[in-house]
Scaffold this active site. Structure first.
Site, short mmCIF file in Angstrom:
data_model
loop_
_atom_site.label_atom_id
_atom_site.label_comp_id
_atom_site.label_asym_id
_atom_site.label_seq_id
_atom_site.Cartn_x
_atom_site.Cartn_y
_atom_site.Cartn_z
N SER A 1 -11.72 6.81 4.53
CA SER A 1 -11.44 8.17 4.98
C SER A 1 -11.24 8.24 6.49
O SER A 1 -12.00 7.65 7.27
CB SER A 1 -12.60 9.08 4.58
OG SER A 1 -12.42 10.36 5.17
N LYS B 1 -13.50 17.38 -6.00
CA LYS B 1 -13.04 18.70 -5.56
C LYS B 1 -13.18 19.78 -6.64
O LYS B 1 -13.45 20.94 -6.32
CB LYS B 1 -11.57 18.64 -5.14
CG LYS B 1 -11.34 17.99 -3.79
CD LYS B 1 -9.88 18.09 -3.46
CE LYS B 1 -9.54 17.37 -2.20
NZ LYS B 1 -8.12 17.49 -1.84
N ASP C 1 -6.37 22.66 1.78
CA ASP C 1 -5.21 21.78 1.57
C ASP C 1 -3.89 22.55 1.69
O ASP C 1 -2.93 22.06 2.30
CB ASP C 1 -5.28 21.11 0.20
CG ASP C 1 -6.26 19.96 0.17
OD1 ASP C 1 -6.65 19.47 1.25
OD2 ASP C 1 -6.66 19.55 -0.94
N GLY D 1 4.05 15.82 -9.57
CA GLY D 1 2.60 15.78 -9.78
C GLY D 1 2.06 17.14 -10.16
O GLY D 1 2.63 18.18 -9.79
#
Ligand code: NDP
Length: 278
Positions: A17, A68, A105, A130
Site C-alpha cells: 500500500s 470495504k 473513491d 468491471g
C-alpha cells in the site's frame, strides 16, 4: 511531547500500500503530525481489529480490499456515498462514540479526471469495465457528471446487470465482457477499467473497435510498471492512457480532509510518487 495521532490502512494483503507514504507527505505538507501505518487484517479478524484500533485511541482508518463491504456492518453512521457504493473506505469515531464511514473513491476519480487530467465527461459515451466494489463506488459520481450513456461490461454479466439496475441519473446498460463486440454501434469517448485483472495480466483481449482516435482510457489500477490495460490502450491507439495513481492520491486527500479538516495539495504528492520517466 504527546504521541502523534494514530491512523492506518487495513487490508489483506496490504504490504504494497502507498497510503502510509501519501498520508505522511500530506502531514509534512500541512504541518499536522501523525503516525500512519499499514495493518494486515484477515477477514475473520476484521471486527476485533477495527474495534481494538479505535479503543486504543486510533483516530482514523482507511479500508481496502477485501474489507470495504464488510466493514459497513460496524458503522453506526455513513454517508450517501457509502450507501450508493455499498462500501466504505474511510472510518473515524463519531462525536457520540460510534463509528462513522465515508467512501472517497468516487470523489477521488472525479477529481483526477476533471482537475488533474482536464477531461470532461458531460455528453460522452462511457464504457466501464468491471462491476466489483470500485465500479459500484464510482458509478454514481460518474453519472452525476452527465455522460450521454454508460455501458457496464463485466466478466459475470449478472453483476453488471445488477449494477445497471441501481437508481441511475444517466442512461446505463450492461453487457457481458465476452459479448462487448456486439455492442459497438460507435466507439467510446472514455473507457475506464475497474476490473482487478489489469495487474495480473488476466484482462481478456478487448475489441480494438471500442476505440476512436479521440478515446481516452483510464485504469483505476496502479502499479510501478505500466498496467496491462494501459499497455493495451496505447497499443490500440488511445488518444491518452492513464493509470489510477492520481485517483489513489485524490481519494486519500479527501480522507485527509475528513479527518483533519484541510484538503492537501495533491499535485506534488502525485509527482513525488510517479516513477521517473512516466
Ligand atoms: P473487486 O474484487 O470488488 O472486483 C473485481 C472486478 O474485476 C470484478 O468486476 C471482476 O469481474 C473483475 N475481474 C477479476 N478478474 C477478472 C478477469 N480475469 N477477467 C475479467 N474481469 C475480471 O475489486 P475492486 O472493484 O475493489 O477493485 C478493482 C480495481 O480497482 C483494482 O485493481 C483496484 O486496485 C482498483 N482500485 C483503485 C483505486 C484507486 O484509488 N486508484 C480505488 C479502488 C480500487 P467478476 O465480477 O466477473 O468476477
Amino acid at each position: 511531547m504527546p504521541a502523534p495521532d494514530h491512523y492506518a490502512v487495513i487490508g489483506h494483503p496490504i504490504a504494497h500500500s502507498l497510503s502510509p507514504r501519501i498520508h505522511t507527505l500530506f502531514s509534512q505538507q500541512t504541518g499536522r503530525p501523525l503516525r500512519y501505518e499499514a495493518i494486515d487484517v484477515s477477514p475473520d479478524a476484521l471486527t476485533t481489529r477495527v474495534r481494538d484500533f479505535f479503543a486504543a485511541g486510533g483516530r482514523g482508518l482507511n479500508v481496502t480490499v477485501p474489507h470495504k463491504q464488510s466493514v459497513m456492518a460496524l458503522l453506526s453512521r455513513h454517508s450517501e456515498a457509502v450507501r450508493l457504493a455499498g462500501a466504505a473506505n474511510t472510518l473515524w469515531r463519531d462525536a457520540d462514540g460510534g463509528l462513522a464511514g465515508d467512501n472517497t473513491d468516487g470523489v477521488g476519480l472525479v477529481r483526477d479526471l476533471q482537475d488533474n487530467l482536464g477531461l470532461s465527461v458531460r455528453g460522452s459515451r462511457l464504457l466501464l469495465l468491471g462491476a466489483g466494489g470500485a465500479a459500484r463506488g464510482v458509478l454514481a459520481p460518474l453519472q452525476a457528471l452527465s455522460p450521454r450513456e454508460v455501458l457496464i461490461a463485466n466478466r459475470h454479466e449478472a453483476r453488471a446487470l445488477a449494477l445497471a439496475a441501481l437508481p441511475a441519473t444517466a442512461p446505463v446498460r450492461a453487457v457481458a465482457l465476452a459479448a462487448l463486440d456486439r455492442e459497438l454501434e460507435q466507439p467510446f469517448d472514455l473507457i475506464l477499467n475497474a476490473t482487478s485483472a489489469s495487474l495480473s495480466g488476466e484482462l481478456p483481449a478487448l475489441p480494438a473497435t471500442l476505440m476512436a482516435r479521440h478515446t481516452v482510457c483510464y485504469d483505476l489500477a496502479y502499479s510501478l510498471n505500466e498496467t496491462g490495460f494501459v499497455r493495451w490502450a496505447r497499443a490500440a491507439g488511445a488518444a491518452a492512457a492513464h493509470d489510477g495513481l492520481g485517483m489513489l492520491v485524490e481519494q486519500a486527500a479527501e480522507a485527509f480532509r475528513i479527518w483533519h479538516g484541510v484538503l492537501p495539495s495533491t499535485a506534488p504528492v502525485i509527482a513525488a510518487l510517479r516513477p521517473v520517466g512516466r
